[in-house]
Design a protein around this motif. Structure first.
Motif, PDB file in Angstrom:
ATOM      1  N   ASP A  66      65.673  27.279   8.680  1.00 31.24           N
ATOM      2  CA  ASP A  66      64.274  27.651   8.863  1.00 31.24           C
ATOM      3  C   ASP A  66      64.015  28.992   8.183  1.00 31.24           C
ATOM      4  OD1 ASP A  66      61.702  27.365   9.717  1.00 31.24           O
ATOM      5  OD2 ASP A  66      62.106  27.882  11.809  1.00 31.24           O
ATOM      6  N   LEU A  67      63.239  28.967   7.113  1.00 31.18           N
ATOM      7  CA  LEU A  67      62.942  30.165   6.329  1.00 31.18           C
ATOM      8  C   LEU A  67      61.462  30.492   6.370  1.00 31.18           C
ATOM      9  CD1 LEU A  67      64.989  29.382   3.079  1.00 31.18           C
ATOM     10  CD2 LEU A  67      65.658  30.892   4.958  1.00 31.18           C
ATOM     11  N   THR A  68      61.171  31.766   6.268  1.00 24.30           N
ATOM     12  CA  THR A  68      59.803  32.250   6.154  1.00 24.30           C
ATOM     13  C   THR A  68      59.661  32.910   4.785  1.00 24.30           C
ATOM     14  OG1 THR A  68      59.683  32.689   8.518  1.00 24.30           O
ATOM     15  CG2 THR A  68      58.091  33.845   7.123  1.00 24.30           C
ATOM     16  N   ARG A  69      58.680  32.499   4.010  1.00 23.15           N
ATOM     17  CA  ARG A  69      58.440  33.127   2.711  1.00 23.15           C
ATOM     18  C   ARG A  69      57.671  34.421   2.931  1.00 23.15           C
ATOM     19  NH1 ARG A  69      55.606  29.231  -0.453  1.00 23.15           N
ATOM     20  NH2 ARG A  69      53.717  30.126   0.368  1.00 23.15           N
ATOM     21  N   ILE A  70      58.208  35.510   2.403  1.00 25.29           N
ATOM     22  CA  ILE A  70      57.570  36.818   2.564  1.00 25.29           C
ATOM     23  C   ILE A  70      56.782  37.205   1.317  1.00 25.29           C
ATOM     24  CG2 ILE A  70      58.029  39.292   2.864  1.00 25.29           C
ATOM     25  CD1 ILE A  70      60.338  38.561   4.638  1.00 25.29           C
ATOM     26  N   ALA A  71      57.348  36.921   0.146  1.00 26.23           N
ATOM     27  CA  ALA A  71      56.675  37.308  -1.096  1.00 26.23           C
ATOM     28  C   ALA A  71      57.039  36.330  -2.207  1.00 26.23           C
ATOM     29  CB  ALA A  71      57.071  38.724  -1.492  1.00 26.23           C
ATOM     30  N   ASP A  72      56.109  36.157  -3.154  1.00 25.13           N
ATOM     31  CA  ASP A  72      56.310  35.301  -4.316  1.00 25.13           C
ATOM     32  C   ASP A  72      56.389  36.164  -5.565  1.00 25.13           C
ATOM     33  OD1 ASP A  72      56.011  32.476  -3.376  1.00 25.13           O
ATOM     34  OD2 ASP A  72      54.115  33.283  -2.631  1.00 25.13           O
ATOM     35  N   PHE A  73      57.321  35.793  -6.449  1.00 22.38           N
ATOM     36  CA  PHE A  73      57.471  36.482  -7.725  1.00 22.38           C
ATOM     37  C   PHE A  73      57.682  35.430  -8.812  1.00 22.38           C
ATOM     38  CE2 PHE A  73      59.031  39.215  -4.359  1.00 22.38           C
ATOM     39  CZ  PHE A  73      58.263  40.346  -4.566  1.00 22.38           C
ATOM     40  N   GLY A  74      56.645  34.674  -9.102  1.00 15.85           N
ATOM     41  CA  GLY A  74      56.751  33.620 -10.104  1.00 15.85           C
ATOM     42  C   GLY A  74      57.695  32.527  -9.653  1.00 15.85           C
ATOM     43  N   ASP A  75      58.816  32.395 -10.337  1.00 17.70           N
ATOM     44  CA  ASP A  75      59.790  31.361 -10.003  1.00 17.70           C
ATOM     45  C   ASP A  75      60.736  31.784  -8.877  1.00 17.70           C
ATOM     46  OD1 ASP A  75      58.780  29.685 -11.949  1.00 17.70           O
ATOM     47  OD2 ASP A  75      60.168  30.403 -13.503  1.00 17.70           O
ATOM     48  N   LEU A 115      60.995  35.909  -1.976  1.00 18.42           N
ATOM     49  CA  LEU A 115      61.737  36.663  -0.970  1.00 18.42           C
ATOM     50  C   LEU A 115      61.543  35.898   0.329  1.00 18.42           C
ATOM     51  CD1 LEU A 115      63.313  39.150   0.060  1.00 18.42           C
ATOM     52  CD2 LEU A 115      61.098  40.243   0.455  1.00 18.42           C
ATOM     53  N   VAL A 116      62.644  35.474   0.924  1.00 18.34           N
ATOM     54  CA  VAL A 116      62.578  34.716   2.169  1.00 18.34           C
ATOM     55  C   VAL A 116      63.319  35.462   3.266  1.00 18.34           C
ATOM     56  CG1 VAL A 116      62.364  32.473   1.028  1.00 18.34           C
ATOM     57  CG2 VAL A 116      64.638  33.337   1.618  1.00 18.34           C
ATOM     58  N   ALA A 117      62.953  35.122   4.490  1.00 18.82           N
ATOM     59  CA  ALA A 117      63.628  35.670   5.665  1.00 18.82           C
ATOM     60  C   ALA A 117      63.990  34.515   6.575  1.00 18.82           C
ATOM     61  CB  ALA A 117      62.712  36.636   6.407  1.00 18.82           C
ATOM     62  N   ASP A 118      65.022  34.726   7.376  1.00 21.35           N
ATOM     63  CA  ASP A 118      65.319  33.689   8.362  1.00 21.35           C
ATOM     64  C   ASP A 118      64.196  33.701   9.393  1.00 21.35           C
ATOM     65  OD1 ASP A 118      65.862  35.852  10.029  1.00 21.35           O
ATOM     66  OD2 ASP A 118      67.757  35.066  10.736  1.00 21.35           O
ATOM     67  N   HIS A 124      57.877  42.994  10.789  1.00 21.08           N
ATOM     68  CA  HIS A 124      58.650  43.531   9.660  1.00 21.08           C
ATOM     69  C   HIS A 124      58.363  42.751   8.387  1.00 21.08           C
ATOM     70  CE1 HIS A 124      61.844  45.247  12.647  1.00 21.08           C
ATOM     71  NE2 HIS A 124      60.659  45.803  12.774  1.00 21.08           N
ATOM     72  N   ALA A 125      58.253  41.433   8.505  1.00 21.48           N
ATOM     73  CA  ALA A 125      57.927  40.608   7.336  1.00 21.48           C
ATOM     74  C   ALA A 125      56.560  41.003   6.782  1.00 21.48           C
ATOM     75  CB  ALA A 125      57.945  39.131   7.719  1.00 21.48           C
ATOM     76  N   TRP A 126      55.601  41.211   7.670  1.00 20.52           N
ATOM     77  CA  TRP A 126      54.256  41.606   7.246  1.00 20.52           C
ATOM     78  C   TRP A 126      54.296  42.965   6.543  1.00 20.52           C
ATOM     79  CZ3 TRP A 126      51.214  45.755   8.892  1.00 20.52           C
ATOM     80  CH2 TRP A 126      49.897  45.733   8.430  1.00 20.52           C
ATOM     81  N   MET A 127      55.041  43.919   7.113  1.00 24.31           N
ATOM     82  CA  MET A 127      55.137  45.251   6.506  1.00 24.31           C
ATOM     83  C   MET A 127      55.751  45.181   5.107  1.00 24.31           C
ATOM     84  SD  MET A 127      56.264  47.545   9.835  1.00 24.31           S
ATOM     85  CE  MET A 127      57.158  48.686   8.840  1.00 24.31           C
TER      86      MET A 127
END
Length: 150
Positions: A115-124, A127-130, A137-140
Motif C-alpha cells: 500500500d503506497l501513497t504518492r506524494i509527488a510526481d516528477f514526469g516518469d 515519490l511514494v510513501a508507505d 508529513h506527506a502533505w508538508m
C-alpha cells in the motif's frame, strides 16, 4: 600452562559465542531511521538517486531537523522489501515500478501488494510513501517540493 590457557580461551569463546552471534546491525538500522528521514532510491536507475538528492536538498533546507538522507538499494525489489516490512517510509521510483510495487506485479510479486501513497510526481518518476507514513508529513513534503524554487 599452555594447555590451561588454551582451555580457558576455549571456554571463554564458548561463553561469548552466543552474544557475538546474536549481534546484528538491525538495532543500528532502527536508530539510524529514527535519526534521519531516509529517501529510498536504487542503483539500477541512477535518475532515482539524482531525484532523491534534489528532494533531500530541498527538505533539509526547509526542514533541517528532518536530516534527510538517501538510502540507495541495489534494485527496486529491495526497496519493496524495506517498504513492505516497515523499514523504510519513502522512495523515489519510476512510475511503472511504483505501479507494479503497489499491485504486487512482475518482479514485486514475491512481496505482495504494498500500500503506497504518492506524494509527488516528477514526469516518469514518483515519490511514494508507505501507507503508514503520517499524512501531515506527506502533505508538508509535497508542499515543500511543489513550492520549492528549484
Amino acid at each position: 600452562m599452555i594447555a590451561r590457557r588454551t582451555i580457558l580461551t576455549t571456554l571463554a569463546a564458548g561463553v561469548l559465542a552466543p552474544a557475538v552471534g546474536a549481534h546484528t546491525l538491525y538495532p543500528q538500522w532502527v536508530a539510524y531511521r529514527r535519526k534521519y528521514l531516509l529517501v529510498g532510491c536504487h542503483r539500477k536507475d541512477n535518475r532515482t538517486f539524482e531525484l532523491a538528492q534534489t528532494m533531500i536538498e530541498g527538505i533539509n533546507h526547509a526542514l533541517p531537523k528532518a536530516k534527510a538522507r538517501p538510502a540507495r538499494a541495489p534494485h527496486p525489489e529491495r526497496l519493496a522489501s524495506l517498504i513492505g516490512t516497515d523499514q523504510m517510509e519513502l522512495a523515489v521510483l519510476g512510475r511503472a515500478e511504483a505501479h507494479d510495487m503497489r499491485d504486487g506485479l512482475g518482479p514485486f510479486k514475491p512481496y505482495g501488494r504494498i500500500d503506497l501513497t504518492r506524494i509527488a510526481d516528477f514526469g516518469d518518476y514518483v515519490l511514494v510513501a508507505d501507507a503508514g507514513f503520517p499524512q501531515r508529513h506527506a502533505w508538508m513534503i509535497s508542499c515543500l517540493l511543489y513550492t520549492s524554487p528549484s
